[in-house]
Design a protein around this motif. Structure first.
Motif, PDB file in Angstrom:
ATOM      1  N   ARG A   3      11.195 -97.892 -25.973  1.00  0.00           N
ATOM      2  CA  ARG A   3      11.911 -97.387 -24.791  1.00  0.00           C
ATOM      3  C   ARG A   3      12.939 -96.340 -25.214  1.00  0.00           C
ATOM      4  NH1 ARG A   3      14.698-101.228 -21.273  1.00  0.00           N
ATOM      5  NH2 ARG A   3      14.263 -99.693 -19.661  1.00  0.00           N
ATOM      6  N   ILE A   4      12.898 -95.199 -24.544  1.00  0.00           N
ATOM      7  CA  ILE A   4      13.803 -94.082 -24.834  1.00  0.00           C
ATOM      8  C   ILE A   4      14.630 -93.787 -23.594  1.00  0.00           C
ATOM      9  CG2 ILE A   4      13.960 -91.628 -25.411  1.00  0.00           C
ATOM     10  CD1 ILE A   4      11.293 -91.949 -26.922  1.00  0.00           C
ATOM     11  N   LEU A   5      15.932 -93.612 -23.803  1.00  0.00           N
ATOM     12  CA  LEU A   5      16.804 -93.113 -22.745  1.00  0.00           C
ATOM     13  C   LEU A   5      17.140 -91.668 -23.088  1.00  0.00           C
ATOM     14  CD1 LEU A   5      18.422 -93.450 -20.166  1.00  0.00           C
ATOM     15  CD2 LEU A   5      20.297 -94.380 -21.535  1.00  0.00           C
ATOM     16  N   LEU A   6      16.754 -90.763 -22.220  1.00  0.00           N
ATOM     17  CA  LEU A   6      16.951 -89.332 -22.410  1.00  0.00           C
ATOM     18  C   LEU A   6      18.099 -88.860 -21.528  1.00  0.00           C
ATOM     19  CD1 LEU A   6      16.095 -86.436 -23.290  1.00  0.00           C
ATOM     20  CD2 LEU A   6      14.397 -86.513 -21.442  1.00  0.00           C
ATOM     21  N   ALA A   7      19.127 -88.272 -22.138  1.00  0.00           N
ATOM     22  CA  ALA A   7      20.254 -87.700 -21.392  1.00  0.00           C
ATOM     23  C   ALA A   7      20.288 -86.197 -21.672  1.00  0.00           C
ATOM     24  CB  ALA A   7      21.561 -88.371 -21.811  1.00  0.00           C
ATOM     25  N   GLU A   8      19.986 -85.422 -20.647  1.00  0.00           N
ATOM     26  CA  GLU A   8      19.907 -83.959 -20.779  1.00  0.00           C
ATOM     27  C   GLU A   8      20.288 -83.349 -19.443  1.00  0.00           C
ATOM     28  OE1 GLU A   8      19.720 -80.358 -21.389  1.00  0.00           O
ATOM     29  OE2 GLU A   8      18.817 -81.258 -23.181  1.00  0.00           O
ATOM     30  N   ASP A   9      21.295 -82.453 -19.443  1.00  0.00           N
ATOM     31  CA  ASP A   9      21.768 -81.897 -18.178  1.00  0.00           C
ATOM     32  C   ASP A   9      20.897 -80.779 -17.627  1.00  0.00           C
ATOM     33  OD1 ASP A   9      22.808 -80.420 -20.396  1.00  0.00           O
ATOM     34  OD2 ASP A   9      24.268 -79.468 -19.090  1.00  0.00           O
ATOM     35  N   ASP A  10      20.068 -80.171 -18.447  1.00  0.00           N
ATOM     36  CA  ASP A  10      19.169 -79.118 -17.981  1.00  0.00           C
ATOM     37  C   ASP A  10      17.928 -79.788 -17.366  1.00  0.00           C
ATOM     38  OD1 ASP A  10      16.777 -77.383 -18.177  1.00  0.00           O
ATOM     39  OD2 ASP A  10      18.167 -75.938 -19.055  1.00  0.00           O
ATOM     40  N   THR A  11      17.788 -79.672 -16.065  1.00  0.00           N
ATOM     41  CA  THR A  11      16.732 -80.385 -15.342  1.00  0.00           C
ATOM     42  C   THR A  11      15.331 -80.057 -15.860  1.00  0.00           C
ATOM     43  OG1 THR A  11      18.109 -80.429 -13.363  1.00  0.00           O
ATOM     44  CG2 THR A  11      15.763 -80.851 -13.048  1.00  0.00           C
ATOM     45  N   GLU A  29      13.146 -93.156 -19.699  1.00  0.00           N
ATOM     46  CA  GLU A  29      13.972 -93.005 -18.499  1.00  0.00           C
ATOM     47  C   GLU A  29      14.900 -91.841 -18.785  1.00  0.00           C
ATOM     48  OE1 GLU A  29      15.517 -96.428 -16.304  1.00  0.00           O
ATOM     49  OE2 GLU A  29      14.576 -97.654 -17.854  1.00  0.00           O
ATOM     50  N   SER A  30      15.173 -91.022 -17.772  1.00  0.00           N
ATOM     51  CA  SER A  30      16.018 -89.861 -18.024  1.00  0.00           C
ATOM     52  C   SER A  30      17.141 -89.750 -17.009  1.00  0.00           C
ATOM     53  CB  SER A  30      15.179 -88.579 -18.025  1.00  0.00           C
ATOM     54  OG  SER A  30      14.641 -88.329 -16.758  1.00  0.00           O
ATOM     55  N   VAL A  31      18.257 -89.192 -17.482  1.00  0.00           N
ATOM     56  CA  VAL A  31      19.441 -88.971 -16.659  1.00  0.00           C
ATOM     57  C   VAL A  31      19.999 -87.584 -16.963  1.00  0.00           C
ATOM     58  CG1 VAL A  31      20.043 -91.423 -16.484  1.00  0.00           C
ATOM     59  CG2 VAL A  31      20.955 -90.063 -18.383  1.00  0.00           C
ATOM     60  N   GLY A  32      20.835 -87.090 -16.047  1.00  0.00           N
ATOM     61  CA  GLY A  32      21.367 -85.744 -16.174  1.00  0.00           C
ATOM     62  C   GLY A  32      22.707 -85.640 -16.871  1.00  0.00           C
ATOM     63  N   CYS A  33      23.356 -86.787 -17.149  1.00  0.00           N
ATOM     64  CA  CYS A  33      24.642 -86.738 -17.858  1.00  0.00           C
ATOM     65  C   CYS A  33      24.956 -88.120 -18.431  1.00  0.00           C
ATOM     66  CB  CYS A  33      25.763 -86.266 -16.943  1.00  0.00           C
ATOM     67  SG  CYS A  33      26.114 -87.373 -15.576  1.00  0.00           S
ATOM     68  N   GLY A  34      25.939 -88.161 -19.291  1.00  0.00           N
ATOM     69  CA  GLY A  34      26.302 -89.406 -19.955  1.00  0.00           C
ATOM     70  C   GLY A  34      26.772 -90.496 -19.016  1.00  0.00           C
ATOM     71  N   THR A  35      27.498 -90.108 -17.968  1.00  0.00           N
ATOM     72  CA  THR A  35      27.993 -91.139 -17.046  1.00  0.00           C
ATOM     73  C   THR A  35      26.846 -91.813 -16.293  1.00  0.00           C
ATOM     74  OG1 THR A  35      28.448 -89.425 -15.394  1.00  0.00           O
ATOM     75  CG2 THR A  35      30.304 -90.144 -16.762  1.00  0.00           C
TER      76      THR A  35
END
Length: 125
Positions: A3-11, A29-35
């Motif tokens: 399982r990988i959590l990807l945090a990257e602000d560039d959509t 799973e991916s998110v756009g920022c650390g929060t």
């Protein structure tokens, strides 16, 4: 499954990396920022935090520190175009891999594979 959590602000980059890693067999799973990543880290177990360093609200180094506090076994890989600048200034990051943008997708997949092949080999000893 890893399982990988990807945090990257560039959509577009986030969607591209997520699809590519899913195609080779990782659960991502991916998110756009650390929060946005924090509730996911607190609620579930991830094998790898794959994070950009320069992001709004909470940068990747702070996110990696918090992720490691929640789960000391989590692996961390930074992806960034600002590696030298972001890692200066005395801030420490957990032991982590660093992949500088631009990178070829096969290099990212190879680095992620290498992280977990090494773990498998040590696990068998």
């Amino acid at each position: 499954m890893i399982r990988i959590l990807l945090a990257e602000d560039d959509t577009s980059m986030r969607e591209y990396l997520q699809r590519a890693l899913q195609r080779v067999g990782y659960e991502v799973e991916s998110v756009g920022c650390g929060t946005e990543a924090m509730p996911l880290l607190e609620a579930g177990k991830y094998d790898l935090l794959l994070t950009d360093i320069v992001m709004p609200e909470m940068d990747g180094i702070e996110l990696a520190q918090k992720a490691s506090a929640i789960d000391p076994a989590i692996r961390v890989m930074f992806i960034t175009g600002f590696a030298a600048v972001a890692l200066q200034g005395g801030r420490t990051a957990p032991e982590a891999k660093l992949l500088s943008k631009p990178f070829h997708l096969k290099d990212l997949v190879a680095e992620v594979d290498r992280l977990f092949q090494s773990e498998d080999q040590h696990g068998r000893l």
